[in-house]
Enzyme design. Structure first.
Site, PDB file in Angstrom:
ATOM      1  CB  CYS A 185      38.240  39.834  44.839  1.00 11.23           C
ATOM      2  SG  CYS A 185      37.721  38.646  43.559  1.00 11.23           S
ATOM      3  CG  HIS A 230      36.858  42.797  41.724  1.00 10.63           C
ATOM      4  ND1 HIS A 230      38.008  42.288  42.279  1.00 10.63           N
ATOM      5  CD2 HIS A 230      36.495  43.859  42.500  1.00 10.63           C
ATOM      6  CE1 HIS A 230      38.353  43.017  43.326  1.00 10.63           C
ATOM      7  NE2 HIS A 230      37.437  43.975  43.499  1.00 10.63           N
ATOM      8  CG  ASP A 242      38.216  46.029  46.409  1.00  7.81           C
ATOM      9  OD1 ASP A 242      38.889  46.908  47.002  1.00  7.81           O
ATOM     10  OD2 ASP A 242      38.108  46.005  45.159  1.00  7.81           O
TER      11      ASP A 242
END
Length: 265
Positions: A185, A230, A242
């Site tokens: 991420c 995240h 993402d």
């Protein structure tokens, strides 16, 4: 004249009759009896034998002969030894037997407050665990069912960052990845931002801490969108892009965080 002298008849010599003789003669069923005087009394020992072993008259004769040779002194001594070897138990005349007694009380489970409290605590713990499991399942389901998209939404038009990010839709997730061969991420956001001249650290929490927090209403496409653990790129409206998780690919999808933070550089 010759005088004849009549021969007189004499009775055969017999053993004197005593109480022992009567005892032996009365034993006509084939039992052998030995009598001994011991400790001021009479010790009688009986040994069984069947009538078929000897005729009654022979049995009586046999007993007579054995009684004649019986060593009464030895029997008396054996009797004394048995008596002396026997354990002596003495009990006081006023001794009493007492048994320990006690009162046992049983409390029904329904009236036992401690037990009921334990049951209630266990039930509460089970309910809490079930609720946590259900919440986790709901969150996972929401993440899995978030609608993916391959193109940027209209709200992202004009955003250079979203335009660059769109090029990598379909790139597989790779733990620690920072290139189009595979992204995690923060590796994805750092790679995209680097192409517009913004250097970001390879860490979601460090990227969130390095920018300026803006409200959800003020956020624009291209800002970072963060939740603990995240980070992605906000694409406007209710959409983000993402690198989601192992097994996933870079994609546009509906924002799944419940209360995300928007970061601007």
């Amino acid at each position: 004249m010759t005088a004849r002298t009549a021969a007189g008849r004499h009775r055969a010599a017999r053993r004197p009759v005593t109480s022992l003789t009567d005892l032996v003669q009365n034993s006509q069923l084939g039992r052998r009896t030995a009598v001994a005087a011991a400790a001021g009394g009479i010790l009688v020992s009986t040994f069984g034998a069947t009538a078929a072993q000897a005729a009654p008259n022979e049995s009586v004769k046999d007993d007579h002969s054995k009684l004649g040779t019986l060593d009464l002194s030895a029997l008396a001594n054996e009797a004394h030894e048995v008596v002396e070897a026997a354990p002596v138990v003495t009990v006081a005349r006023d001794a009493k037997m007492a048994a320990e007694t006690g009162v046992v009380s049983v409390t029904p489970a329904s009236e036992n407050e401690e037990y009921q409290a334990q049951l209630a605590a266990e039930a509460a713990a089970e309910e809490a665990a079930a609720a946590a499991a259900a919440a986790a399942a709901t969150t996972a389901a929401a993440t899995e069912t978030a609608a993916p998209a391959t193109t940027a939404p209209a709200s992202a038009n004009g955003s250079e960052i979203i335009s660059i990010a769109s090029r990598y839709v379909g790139t597989p997730y790779l733990s620690g990845g920072t290139t189009p061969s595979g992204f995690d991420c923060s590796g994805f956001t750092a790679y995209v931002y680097a192409q517009v001249g913004i250097s970001l650290p390879h860490s979601s929490s460090a990227q969130a801490a390095g920018g300026t927090v803006v409200s959800a209403s003020a956020a624009v496409a291209g800002d970072l969108i963060y939740a603990p653990g995240h980070i992605g790129i906000y694409a406007g409206g209710s959409t983000m892009i993402d690198a989601p998780k192992p097994g996933g690919t870079v994609q546009f999808r509906t924002i799944w965080m419940s209360n995300p933070t928007f970061i601007r550089y």
